[in-house]
Design a protein around this motif. Structure first.
Motif, PDB file in Angstrom:
ATOM      1  N   LEU A  22       0.808  -1.222   0.000  1.00 57.64           N
ATOM      2  CA  LEU A  22       0.000   0.000   0.000  1.00 57.64           C
ATOM      3  C   LEU A  22       0.842   1.274   0.000  1.00 57.64           C
ATOM      4  CD1 LEU A  22      -2.758  -1.046   2.538  1.00 57.64           C
ATOM      5  CD2 LEU A  22      -3.145  -0.397   0.162  1.00 57.64           C
ATOM      6  N   GLU A  23       2.147   1.145   0.139  1.00 59.45           N
ATOM      7  CA  GLU A  23       2.997   2.321   0.336  1.00 59.45           C
ATOM      8  C   GLU A  23       2.814   3.387  -0.745  1.00 59.45           C
ATOM      9  OE1 GLU A  23       7.683   3.580   0.887  1.00 59.45           O
ATOM     10  OE2 GLU A  23       7.144   1.462   0.835  1.00 59.45           O
ATOM     11  N   ALA A  28       0.859   8.779  -2.223  1.00 57.73           N
ATOM     12  CA  ALA A  28       0.159   9.680  -3.143  1.00 57.73           C
ATOM     13  C   ALA A  28      -1.011  10.380  -2.459  1.00 57.73           C
ATOM     14  CB  ALA A  28      -0.321   8.907  -4.365  1.00 57.73           C
ATOM     15  N   ALA A  29      -1.711   9.666  -1.584  1.00 54.45           N
ATOM     16  CA  ALA A  29      -2.868  10.255  -0.902  1.00 54.45           C
ATOM     17  C   ALA A  29      -2.465  11.350   0.074  1.00 54.45           C
ATOM     18  CB  ALA A  29      -3.641   9.157  -0.164  1.00 54.45           C
ATOM     19  N   LEU A  30      -1.298  11.211   0.696  1.00 50.78           N
ATOM     20  CA  LEU A  30      -0.898  12.153   1.732  1.00 50.78           C
ATOM     21  C   LEU A  30      -0.056  13.309   1.208  1.00 50.78           C
ATOM     22  CD1 LEU A  30      -0.017   9.715   4.655  1.00 50.78           C
ATOM     23  CD2 LEU A  30      -2.238  10.592   3.928  1.00 50.78           C
ATOM     24  N   ALA A  44       3.685  13.752   7.026  1.00 49.97           N
ATOM     25  CA  ALA A  44       3.811  12.555   6.183  1.00 49.97           C
ATOM     26  C   ALA A  44       3.682  12.892   4.705  1.00 49.97           C
ATOM     27  CB  ALA A  44       2.755  11.533   6.578  1.00 49.97           C
ATOM     28  N   TYR A  45       3.929  14.137   4.344  1.00 49.06           N
ATOM     29  CA  TYR A  45       3.865  14.495   2.927  1.00 49.06           C
ATOM     30  C   TYR A  45       5.284  14.686   2.408  1.00 49.06           C
ATOM     31  CZ  TYR A  45       4.916  19.345   4.091  1.00 49.06           C
ATOM     32  OH  TYR A  45       5.536  20.485   4.537  1.00 49.06           O
ATOM     33  N   GLY A  46       5.420  14.588   1.103  1.00 49.84           N
ATOM     34  CA  GLY A  46       6.699  14.848   0.455  1.00 49.84           C
ATOM     35  C   GLY A  46       7.860  14.115   1.111  1.00 49.84           C
ATOM     36  N   ASP A  75     -14.889   5.139  -5.756  1.00 52.23           N
ATOM     37  CA  ASP A  75     -13.947   5.091  -6.880  1.00 52.23           C
ATOM     38  C   ASP A  75     -12.702   4.251  -6.598  1.00 52.23           C
ATOM     39  OD1 ASP A  75     -12.640   6.723  -5.074  1.00 52.23           O
ATOM     40  OD2 ASP A  75     -12.530   8.460  -6.405  1.00 52.23           O
ATOM     41  N   ALA A  76     -12.658   3.584  -5.433  1.00 50.61           N
ATOM     42  CA  ALA A  76     -11.541   2.722  -5.024  1.00 50.61           C
ATOM     43  C   ALA A  76     -10.228   3.476  -4.832  1.00 50.61           C
ATOM     44  CB  ALA A  76     -11.352   1.562  -5.999  1.00 50.61           C
ATOM     45  N   ALA A  77     -10.281   4.807  -4.701  1.00 47.57           N
ATOM     46  CA  ALA A  77      -9.072   5.602  -4.492  1.00 47.57           C
ATOM     47  C   ALA A  77      -8.713   5.627  -3.009  1.00 47.57           C
ATOM     48  CB  ALA A  77      -9.283   7.024  -4.983  1.00 47.57           C
TER      49      ALA A  77
END
Length: 195
Positions: A22-23, A28-30, A44-46, A75-77
């Motif tokens: 899931l990494e 991408a989500a964060l 937890a970004y960038g 949308d399974a995102a």
């Protein structure tokens, strides 16, 4: 109280325990909304993601945290993350938190869905107390916690240090096992309004 790192789902979200697979999706989500991270204890970004990810997996191995990716059902995102942490089986308590959602996932069914699943998971496992804490300077978060039905327990002064170095006062809330039936009903009614 034994909390299992298992998937949890309802019609709006699927919570998937962190695994190496899931990494990329979680990263991408964060990786957005840098200003929202400014008041958090950890970022937890960038460039901050790798250390945060390793820390989450390490805490899961130690049994003090279960971190989930939040996958939106429509949308399974993967649109964020949330956790049960500060897990203390000997006291039958834990915290819900370390939560971040992408801006477009805020304000709809995602957050109440996640809280419904996490609280149900904790109380079904035998918790007698689930805490929710937030920065005392974040009135929006405090309002959302109150809307859940959690009880205000005051402010812990100089409780934490944010990743930017600010000494943070923490607004503390809790839901007890005897509160859970009413809180569960309120959450179920809120979620029904999104169906």
């Amino acid at each position: 109280m034994t909390l299992a790192a298992v998937p949890l789902e309802n019609p709006f979200v699927r919570l998937e325990p962190f695994t190496p697979a899931l990494e990329t999706e979680v990263r991408a989500a964060l990786d957005c909304d840098a200003a929202s991270w400014d008041i958090m204890v950890g970022a937890a970004y960038g460039p901050h993601f790798d250390g945060w990810w390793r820390s989450a997996l390490n805490a899961m191995e130690q049994g003090t945290r279960i971190a989930w990716a939040v996958r939106r059902a429509s949308d399974a995102a993967v649109v964020g993350t949330t956790s049960l942490y500060e897990i203390r089986p000997e006291y039958r308590r834990c915290e819900v938190g370390s939560t971040f959602y992408r801006p477009e996932a805020r304000g709809g069914p995602v957050n109440p869905s996640c809280k419904r699943l996490l609280l149900g998971h904790a109380f079904d496992a035998g918790a007698v107390r689930v805490e929710i804490v937030t920065d005392a300077i974040n009135p929006g978060s405090q309002a959302a916690i109150r809307k859940l039905g959690a009880r205000d327990e005051g402010v812990l002064r100089k409780h934490k240090i944010t990743w930017k170095g600010r000494t943070r006062d923490t607004a503390q809330f809790a839901i007890l096992d005897e509160d859970w039936p009413e809180v569960r009903t309120r959450l179920d009614e809120r979620l029904a309004s999104f169906a």
